[in-house]
Every structure is written in structure tokens, then in C-alpha cells.
Design an enzyme around this catalytic site. Structure first.
Site, mmCIF file in Angstrom:
data_model
loop_
_atom_site.group_PDB
_atom_site.id
_atom_site.type_symbol
_atom_site.label_atom_id
_atom_site.label_comp_id
_atom_site.label_asym_id
_atom_site.label_seq_id
_atom_site.Cartn_x
_atom_site.Cartn_y
_atom_site.Cartn_z
ATOM 1 N N HIS A 146 1.996 8.562 0.401
ATOM 2 C CA HIS A 146 0.893 7.628 0.602
ATOM 3 C C HIS A 146 0.122 8.014 1.856
ATOM 4 C CE1 HIS A 146 1.304 4.621 -2.516
ATOM 5 N NE2 HIS A 146 2.597 4.772 -2.434
ATOM 6 N N LYS A 595 -0.616 -8.364 -0.003
ATOM 7 C CA LYS A 595 -2.081 -8.439 0.079
ATOM 8 C C LYS A 595 -2.603 -9.604 -0.761
ATOM 9 C CE LYS A 595 -4.492 -5.312 -2.164
ATOM 10 N NZ LYS A 595 -5.559 -5.691 -3.108
#
Length: 938
Positions: A146, A595
Site C-alpha cells: 500500500h 473511514k
């Protein structure tokens, strides 16, 4: 009384030493002007931390404003380099502290193998129970690429050298001339770092990320893994085997490693089937080369002469078989008889030759000129291990136990851990890609099936029937779209590499955004047409693929039990799970759920989801391995591994655990083998403690504890969604008050940083830049927002029960971990700096409203957290982290103010683009430098 200042006196001295050496290099190489600027800003912001002085603040801002682009580059690089030196000093300090404990014979740190095994022994665990526990353990970190790692491999090599020199400087004899020599060497590396471009000039390709993953194995993990096993064996011997010599506990090889690098194609169009072949082959090449190096070392140790040690059994070693197969017979014949003068060296030469044939095959795959595996090569890793076991047993048989337990045992541990594959490569793809591919395939292979318009029940049923029938084959297809061809090609490559290299080359096939049972069945159908699943000639199911559904959003986590239940009710899928050993892996996504609904709601949703998963798998007689998709930061499920594992719901760890290691976490844990040993130890002992319920009874978590957190999670999610979903202008604030737009210009990953260009919604922004942006601007809100309001509201609705929250904090690992991680994020937040970033927003009135809301919640969260923890300040909750950030904050203040200035200049569309672009290099470097100072990115 020992104060925190006394405790880290040596650390502060080392930081000061490195700072002075850096200052000398700066003065010599960049000149007095740059050095004076760095010092002036440093002293000024330290003073402002002690007491605010508006005149001094304006003077410092004028100084920053007056710097040209080249000077800003040098100043930012100086501070970034300083933080990297501080990180090295802190890592060495922790390592040396643990070594001092060992030398003094003190009780080792919580989480050490000795402390853990000693605890089991004192609790009354029997040798049989410990053996039963160890035998079912699998500890599997999974390396991912990532885009959060801002550090280049070249830079990491230089930093590694400084870390090793720290150990040299710590030696008592490192005085006088020797100390001066060591300091000169450190200074020379600091100079090299100053001359090295720490920012990549081009975006890395996936192949670069694969090689970086291999770097950690060569640098630290190959050395760390055998040592970790030795420390565990020593702990078991001291606490169990010395007291029970007739029933010794044997330590199995419990470490396994996975990877997504070269297998994760979700959102990354650059990960193709060819890249997957490269990832598997490079991993295999890396481990075989490690075996060859270690075989050479053993050849210099196992030099036994058959004349001196005639009791060596050459037949047991199968030496004549090797000599005949590998054309070594003539060189080992005396007077017509087979007589190897040095039997162990001959065996090692035979092993080496077979490994070289294996390596040649891997190279043919890498060169895209695949050839058949030479019959003289090892046909499996088990055959390689058998040869190593023969050497071990022979040495033990002649009484050479020390040699059997030395380098040979380390090689055996590596072979048991890494096989031919090194890492198990997971494949990851998003669920809609499979749905579209299946729809397209069935139009050709089953034109009477209108798959796109089938209900969910019918989709699952039809796919099960098609798999059961086994009549469809991928080679019958034609004219597929490019995307569908690639989906199928990946599965064909998986079949090919399993057959040609190892079944263990691959881990699971992860389906992101799994919303229904048909999403899993679609992959199993595609696997059936590429020969990965089906029935053999005896009519029995076989499966060379394991699917791991990934549940990411809070809504998906609520439906997890329903989806899995539907799957296990499908007879075809149940048969395939049985063929895979009745093991089902389920992946839980921390980043998107956080999130989506905030840290507290995410954590609680994941807690309950794990309990539901274990319930449904147990009801169906299936073992479950939970795969935790943790990020590096608390806001993405990160935090200390030991505590994180202990905070998992009681009874949900069934011996195996798998979790992602992302971004900067890799370099912080695995750049040095000393630290890698510590991290592997802490993770493994966390797993042991979390899984001990398998062999001993444990008291359940009180239901009223869970009810309290359930209420808190509901309150916290309401507060978080009020900010992110219902506050006007909030996402405009995010995109203007953080450097999230500029992150895409920093070459730190092959994967694009956003889903839809120009879309400012929560759904569009990826979890990593979401956290990275808030972290850089010192808001850090994804990890704590809503927690303060939740605690305050709970206390108001439950008067007189305030002590219950403190009891949970002290008694329940889950709640303690939640609040400790909250403290970590609050400590890294800095609301006065965040206000400066808010000044970048074009609509000042709207920005002020959003900022005030964030600031109010931050203050509330600090206040409520201190009340619950019975602490006076945040540092008391975690002294090490708190003190470290206190030491760093004035230096971060410099970088944050420089970054704010550069963001304003780079975004100013009233000046020509060429003028704006000259500020980009120092701006990108400021992102790197702040990441180093914060010790996390996304």
C-alpha cells in the site's frame, strides 16, 4: 524516585550526539547560512512550545517566507534526516534495554517468550496442554505494498549501517581513538544520506515493490526467524522440559509469511498475471539462494572424515543414490568401492546441486522460457527437508548434538518455514470484476442462463450446479473483453505455478467488497473452469484455491453471518471447503470501516463480526482463520501487535492468525534483524495468549462490559457521521486543509491514490490518503473523532457509574487497547498546527466552523480520556510514546509551518505554473520528513 528524564538519559544523549554530527555535516556541506537557518528555526519553535510569543512567531514565519526553493529543500531535508536519526536512536535504545534485562537476569519484558511461557507454567498449564497449544499455532504476517512507505531502499541500507554502529558505540571498550573512528563512520553515513535523494524521481513499478519485499527477508527475517525459535525453545526448556524430562514439549515451526505484493490487483491496473508470475518466481529465487548460501557455510563446518568417524552411516544418508544421480560416483570411489572421504560434505554438495537445478527452473520461468523441471532437482520441498533431516539424524546418531543443533538446525527451521515459496502470495480482486466476468462467460458457455438478471438465491444455486457438473472449460471461450480475459488468466497462472513450483506459492483469493454469497461462488465457478476446483476420477471434490471474503464497510460487517451461512448451506461450496481441510478464512477490513463510521464504531463492529463469524463456522463444523486487514496507523486498525491480538474477542482466535503489515510498518519492524526478532516474538506470544482458551478454560467477558462499549460505539458513530456526513463543506475542508491532493505526486506506490479523479466524496477517497492527509496536517481525527463525545454522553446518561469506565480500562484488554490507541493518536495530533492548515482553505468562514467543531471534539476527547484513565496528562497513559512525541514536536512545528507555506505557494493559481512548480520538490520532501517525524503515514 526515577523520573522519565532519568530513564531515557542515554537515549537523549544519543539523540544529542546524532544531532551534533548532523549539524557538523550541514555546516561543512551546506554552509553557515543554511546551518544558521536550521538552528534559528529549531531554537525559535522550542521557545514557542514553552511560551507563545507573537513577535517571535512572526519573526520565524518571516524567516521561512524569505527562503528560496533551494534553501527550503536543504532545511526540510535536514529536519527529515534528523528525524530518521532519532528513529534509529530510539530503536537501538529499546533493543539495548532488552539486552540489559537479559544480561542481568531480570524478569523479561511483558510479551517475551520467557515471560509468556513462565506465566503459562504458573497458571498450571501442563506439558500436554502447552504442546497442544503450540501444535495448532500459525502466525502469519502478510506484507503489502500500500502506498504509505515513503522511504527508499537505498536510504534504508544507509540507516541500517548507523543502527549497527549504535551497537558498536554502546560497547564499553568503544573509547578514545576507537570511539572517534566510529563517530567518523557515523558522520560519513550522515553525509551520504544528505547526498542521497530520499524522494523517488519516478513512481515505483510493481516489480520495484516486489524487490523491496524481498529486501526485508534478506536484511533481517532470514536471521531473525531461527533466533526467535531458539528463544522460544529456551523458554520452554527452562519452564517445562527441565521439570518434565520424560514428557518434553517440542516447538513446531509456527511462523509463516504471506504477501500481497504482485497479487493485489484491486484498484491497481499494473498488477497483471505476468507480474504475479514474477512475484512468485522472485520469491522462490530469493529463498533458494538463501539455502545455497547456508549450504556453503555448512560445508565449512561439517568436514567429518570417514576414516576418523567410521560410524557415519553412508547408506542412511543415501549418498550412493545421490552420487549416481548427480554424476559424483567416480570421484568418490576407492579400490572399486564407494568410499566418500567426507560424507557430510558430499551430501551437502548433492543438496547444493539439486537446489541449483531447482533454481535453473525458476530462472526459466522468469525468462519466459519455461522448461520442464530437471528430474535431478528436488521435486518438492519435502524431499529437500528429508535430506536435511538425514544430516541431522546422522549427526545425532554419532553423538554430535552440538553440530546438529547449530547452523543445520537453523537451516531446517528456514526450510520448514519458507519451503520453496518464501511467501504465500494472496490474490485480491474486487467482487464486481468477477460478476462481470461470470456474466460474460455464461453468455458463451450457458447462453440460456441470464445471469445478470438472476436473483441472489438463483445465482448461488446456478453457480453451484455448474461447478458440480464440471462441464465448462476456459479454453472453450473466445472474444472475451480484456478485463475478463485477465481475470481468467490470473487463475490459469495460479494453476500453472501450483503445479510447477509449489502448492504453497499461493495463499488465499481475497474478494474485496464481498456483499453476498454469490460473490464467493463466482470465484469458485471461475476456478472450476480453469482446473483449480472440481471432482477427481473417484468423484471426490478437490480444491486448490481457498477464497477469503473481505468484509470492509460497517454495513457489510453486519451481514457477515448471513453471507457465510448462505455459503455453508450450499452443498457444492461445503464440499469444496471440506476438500480444503474444513478451514475457512475470513478477512476483516479495518480501513474502510473506520473511514465509514469512525474508529470506535469500526472497532466495535469488527469485534462483533468476529464473534459472529466464529459462531457460524463452529455451527458448521469448520475451523476459521481470521485475516485482519490492519493498516499501519491506529485509524486503519494498527497499533502494537501484542496488545492488538490480546484485544480480539475472547475465544475467536482458533490457533491461526493472519494480518497485513503495511507501508512504513515494514521498515519500522523489519529493517533490522534485532527488531524483527522482537516483533515476531511479541506477535507470537500475543497469539499464544489469545489462543490458550483452546486448551484451558477462561472466564468470559462480563456482558455488562460489552453493553457499555455497545452504547459508546453507537454514540461515537453518531458524532463521527455528524462531522463527515452532515457538516457542510467538510470534504472541501479535507481537500484544502491537508496535503491529500499532493500525495498523488509523491512517488511512493504503484497504486493510484484515489478511485475517481475530481470526486470529493467520502466514498471516493481511499482509506490510506484519508489517514495520511489528516496525519500530515496534525488533525489525526480518523482515529479519535467521536470518542470524547461518546464517553461524555455515556457518563451523563449513567450518573454514578463513572468508575465502570475506569474498571473496563484496567480489566478488559479490548477497551484498554481502544483507549491506549486513542491516546497515541491524540498525542500525535496538534490542534494549534491544525488551525494553521485550516488557513489554507479558501472559504475562511466555512473553514473556521469545521475547524472549531474538530477542535472542540479533540479537547473533549482528551478530557474524557484522562478522566477514564485517572491520568493527569496523555503522557502518563503511555510514557514512551508521549515522551517521544514531546521530544519531536518543536521540530515537527518547523516542518508543518514550512509545508503550509509551500502548499499555499504551489496552489496559488494567480502565478504562472512554472513559478508554482519550483516549490514542489521541497513540498514533497516535507511530506517525507513529517512522516519520519510522526513515525507513521497512512
Amino acid at each position: 524516585m526515577t523520573t522519565s528524564k532519568d530513564k531515557d538519559k542515554a537515549l537523549r544523549a544519543r539523540v544529542r550526539l546524532f544531532g551534533n554530527l548532523l549539524g557538523e555535516v550541514l555546516r561543512e556541506q551546506a554552509g553557515e547560512t543554511v546551518f544558521d537557518t536550521v538552528e534559528s528555526l529549531r531554537r525559535g519553535f522550542i521557545h514557542l512550545r514553552k511560551s507563545h510569543d507573537e513577535a517571535l512567531y512572526q519573526q520565524l514565519m518571516d524567516e521561512i517566507e524569505g527562503l528560496d526553493a533551494d534553501s527550503l529543500n536543504l532545511v526540510v531535508r535536514a529536519y527529515g534526516l534528523y528525524f530518521n536519526l532519532v528513529n534509529i536512536a530510539e530503536e537501538d535504545y529499546s533493543h539495548q534495554h532488552r539486552r540489559r534485562q537479559i544480561r542481568r537476569g531480570l524478569r523479561l519484558w511483558r510479551g517475551s517468550f520467557y515471560d509468556t511461557i513462565r506465566g503459562f507454567q504458573r497458571e498450571g498449564m501442563t506439558p500436554d496442554q502447552l504442546q497442544g497449544l503450540l501444535d495448532q499455532l500459525v502466525y502469519m504476517p502478510v506484507f503489502t505494498a500500500h502506498p504509505t512507505e515513503a522511504k527508499r531502499r537505498t536510504v534504508m541500507d544507509l540507516q541500517r549501517r548507523i543502527f549497527l554502529l549504535c551497537g558498536e558505540l554502546d560497547r564499553p571498550e568503544a573509547t578514545g581513538v576507537e570511539r572517534e573512528r566510529l563517530l567518523d563512520e557515523v558522520k560519513s553515513i550522515i553525509l551520504a544520506l544528505l547526498r542521497t535523494n530520499e524522494v523517488r524521481t519516478t513512481r515505483p513499478e510493481v516489480a520495484d515493490e516486489i524487490r523491496l519485499g524481498m529486501y526485508y527477508f534478506r536484511t533481517s527475517i532470514f536471521a531473525a526467524v531461527p533466533k526467535a525459535y531458539r528463544y522460544l525453545e529456551r523458554a520452554v526448556n527452562l519452564n517445562f522440559n527441565e521439570n518434565h524430562p520424560d514428557n518434553p514439549v517440542k516447538v513446531p515451526s509456527l511462523f509463516k509469511f504471506g504477501s500481497w505484493i504482485g497479487g493485489d490487483r484491486d484498484g491497481n491496473p499494473y498488477v497483471t498475471h505476468d507480474v504475479t508470475i514474477q512475484a512468485v518466481c522472485l520469491a522462490s529465487e530469493t529463498i533458494i539462494n538463501e539455502y545455497l548460501d547456508r549450504i556453503e557455510t555448512l560445508k565449512r563446518i561439517l568436514t567429518h572424515s570417514l576414516q576418523l568417524v567410521p560410524e557415519i552411516d553412508c547408506q542412511q544418508l543415501q549418498l550412493k543414490t545421490d552420487a549416481e544421480a548427480l554424476d559424483m560416483l567416480e570421484r568418490n570411489t576407492c579400490n572399486g568401492e564407494f568410499f566418500p572421504e567426507e560424507p557430510y560434505r558430499l551430501k551437502l554438495r548433492a543438496i547444493r546441486q539439486r537446489l541449483r537445478y531447482n533454481l535453473a527452473y525458476i530462472h526459466s520461468e522468469l525468462d519466459r522460457k519455461p522448461a520442464k523441471l530437471d528430474p535431478r532437482a528436488y521435486q518438492s520441498k519435502d524431499a529437500f527437508l528429508d535430506d536435511l533431516y538425514r544430516l541431522r539424524d546422522s549427526l545425532t546418531g554419532i553423538g554430535d548434538h552440538l553440530l546438529a543443533e547449530g547452523d543445520l538446525k537453523d537451516l531446517i527451521r528456514l526450510a520448514e518455514t519458507f519451503g520453496w515459496h518464501l511467501v504465500r502470495l494472496d490474490i485480491r480482486q474486487e467482487s464486481t470484476e468477477h460478476t462481470e466476468t461470470v456474466t460474460e462467460v455464461l453468455k458463451q458457455l450457458a447462453p440460456d442462463v441470464d445471469y445478470a438478471n438472476l436473483s441472489e438465491d438463483d445465482r448461488t444455486r446456478v453457480l453451484g450446479e455448474l461447478i458440480e457438473a464440471g462441464n465448462h472449460r476456459a479454453d472453450s471461450l473466445s472474444d472475451l473483453s480484456e478485463k475478463s480475459r485477465e481475470v481468467i488468466k490470473v487463475l490459469e497462472v495460479k494453476r500453472q505455478l501450483i503445479d510447477h513450483i509449489s502448492r504453497e506459492c499461493f495463499g488465499t483469493y481475497v474478494i474485496s467488497m464481498t456483499h453476498s454469497a454469490s460473490h464467493v461462488m463466482e470465484v469458485m465457478y471461475l476456478a472450476s473452469i480453469t482446473g483449480l476446483v472440481g471432482k477427481n476420477e473417484a468423484g471426490e471434490w478437490f480444491s486448490d484455491i481457498q477464497v477469503s471474503p473481505l468484509f470492509e464497510t460497517i454495513e457489510d460487517l453486519k451481514h457477515i453471518e448471513h453471507v457465510l451461512g448462505r455459503l455453508f448451506d450450499n452443498p457444492t461450496y461445503r464440499g469444496l471447503v471440506s476438500a480444503s481441510g474444513d478451514l475457512q478464512e475470513v478477512m476483516l477490513g479495518y480501513s474502510d470501516s473506520c473511514k465509514d463510521g469512525g474508529s470506535l464504531a469500526s472497532t466495535w463492529s469488527l469485534y462483533n463480526a468476529q464473534k459472529r463469524v466464529i459462531r457460524v463456522t463452529r455451527e458448521n463444523g469448520i475451523e476459521c482463520r481470521l485475516f485482519h486487514g490492519r493498516g499501519g496507523t491506529v485509524a486503519r486498525g494498527g497499533g502494537p501487535t501484542h496488545e492488538s491480538i490480546l484485544s480480539l474477542p475472547q475465544g475467536t482466535v482458533e490457533g491461526q492468525i493472519k494480518f497485513t503489515e503495511q507501508g512504513e510498518v515494514l521498515s519500522s519492524k523489519y529493517s533490522n534483524n534485532e527488531t524483527a526478532i522482537y516483533e515476531l516474538t511479541m506477535g507470537a506470544t500475543g497469539l499464544m495468549k489469545a489462543a490458550r482458551h483452546q486448551v484451558v478454560a477462561e472466564d468470559p467477558v462480563p456482558p455488562d462490559y460489552e453493553q457499555v462499549v455497545s452504547d459508546l460505539a453507537r454514540f461515537g458513530e453518531e458524532s463521527y457521521r455528524d462531522l463527515t456526513d452532515h457538516t457542510p463543506f467538510f470534504f472541501h475542508y479535507f481537500h484544502e486543509a491537508t496535503p491529500v491532493r499532493e500525495l498523488g505526486l509523491l512517488n511512493i506506490g504503484s497504486r493510484p491514490t484515489s478511485r475517481k479523479k475530481g470526486d470529493l466524496s467520502k466514498a471516493s477517497v481511499r482509506a490510506i490518503p484519508w489517514v495520511f492527509g489528516w496525519s500530515q496536517s496534525r488533525h489525526t481525527l480518523p482515529a479519535w473523532y467521536g470518542i470524547g463525545s461518546a464517553i461524555k454522553r455515556w457518563r451523563e446518561e449513567n450518573p454514578g457509574r463513572e468508575d465502570v469506565l475506569h474498571e473496563l480500562f484496567e480489566q478488559w484488554p479490548f477497551f484498554h487497547s481502544v483507549l491506549r490507541n486513542t491516546q497515541l493518536s491524540l498525542t500525535k495530533g496538534e490542534m494549534n498546527i491544525a488551525r494553521e492548515y485550516a488557513g489554507l482553505v479558501s472559504d475562511k468562514e466555512q473553514a473556521e466552523a469545521v475547524y472549531d467543531k474538530i477542535r472542540s471534539e479533540y479537547d473533549c476527547t482528551v478530557e474524557q480520556l484522562l478522566e477514564v484513565a485517572h491520568a493527569q496528562n496523555l503522557i502518563e497513559i503511555d510514557e514512551y510514546i508521549g515522551t517521544s512525541m514531546k521530544r519531536r514536536n518543536p521540530y515537527l512545528d518547523v516542518l508543518n509551518h514550512i509545508q503550509i507555506t509551500l502548499l499555499a505557494r504551489h496552489r496559488d493559481e494567480s502565478v504562472p505554473e512554472g513559478e508554482r512548480e519550483k516549490w514542489l520538490p521541497p513540498l514533497l520532501r516535507s511530506i517525507n520528513a513529517i512522516a519520519a517525524g510522526m513515525r507513521n503515514t497512512g
